[in-house]
Design an enzyme around this catalytic site. Structure first.
Site: not given
Ligand code: HPA
Length: 234
Positions: A24, A203
């Site tokens: 990235r 998420d």
């Molecule tokens: N947990 C920890 N770190 C993260 C998560 C998660 O669900 N999603 C993106 N980084």
């Protein structure tokens, strides 16, 4: 030269963007910076320096988790004179009102990490964002029409956390879980530098929803623009 960053002093700008993923960093260098040059390839943890709107800016991968970020940011502060460090990363939402693709500007970072215990023993430090960077990012987001919320995150040492610590953090107002910001804010405090984390929600930990690949790309671009616009306004 540093131990993990194989660049001469002066190769890194005063202001550095810090994605976890070194690819990235390459993406930002290739798509947003002018005249970017790679200054580090040690362990594949790519770092580049170029300009954005005429301002010299670097972008350095940190790897995943606080111990990895700690190595790179420590060296950036101690050996390269970095003054402003802006993490750009993803987090899992836990807050009731936090949606996929939201951008969280983290004003504080809780942690379950032993790094905190090693430094502070029985004391409890409060890793916090730099106010100038936070204020600048907040106003830049409104200016750019990028929706952002200011809220605390928590930096977990375990991605696959079967203790479900996130439920405790959520009860205390944490919006997102990631794995790096607490150590970034703590190092900035130790060295007297400015730091901020800008996080997109990739998420939702409570519901299991995830962004599609396309949604990730769009929201990542917004986050990168927001971080770069913050960098040129300070
Ligand atoms: N947990 C920890 N770190 C993260 C998560 C998660 O669900 N999603 C993106 N980084």
């Amino acid at each position: 030269m540093s131990t993990h960053i194989g660049a001469p002093s002066g190769a890194v700008a005063e202001t550095v963007l810090l994605p976890g993923d070194p690819l990235r960093a390459k993406f930002i260098a290739e798509n947003f910076l002018d005249g970017a040059e790679c200054y580090n390839e040690v362990r594949g943890m790519l770092g580049f320096t170029g300009t954005y709107k005429g301002r010299r800016i670097s972008v350095q991968g940190t790897g995943m988790g606080q111990p990895s970020l700690s190595i790179y940011v420590h060296e950036l502060f101690s050996d390269y004179g970095v003054m402003n460090a802006i993490r750009i990363g993803t987090c899992g939402a836990v807050g009731e009102s936090t949606r996929l693709r939201d951008i969280i500007i983290a004003n504080a970072a809780c942690s379950d990490s032993s790094l905190q215990n090693q430094r502070f023993g029985g004391l409890h430090f409060a890793p916090s964002a730099d106010f100038l960077l936070l204020d600048t990012a907040w106003h830049a987001s409104a200016n750019l029409g990028i929706k952002a919320v200011v809220a605390p995150c928590a930096s977990s040492d375990r991605f696959y956390d079967d203790n479900q610590n996130w439920k405790v953090w959520r009860k205390y107002g944490v919006a997102g879980i990631e794995m790096e910001s607490a150590e970034l804010y703590t190092l900035a405090a130790e060295f007297g530098r400015r730091a901020l984390s800008v996080l997109t929600v990739s998420d939702n930990i409570a519901t299991g929803e995830e962004c599609s690949a396309e949604e990730r790309q769009t929201s990542f671009r917004d986050m990168m623009r927001l971080a770069l616009e913050t960098a040129v306004r300070i």
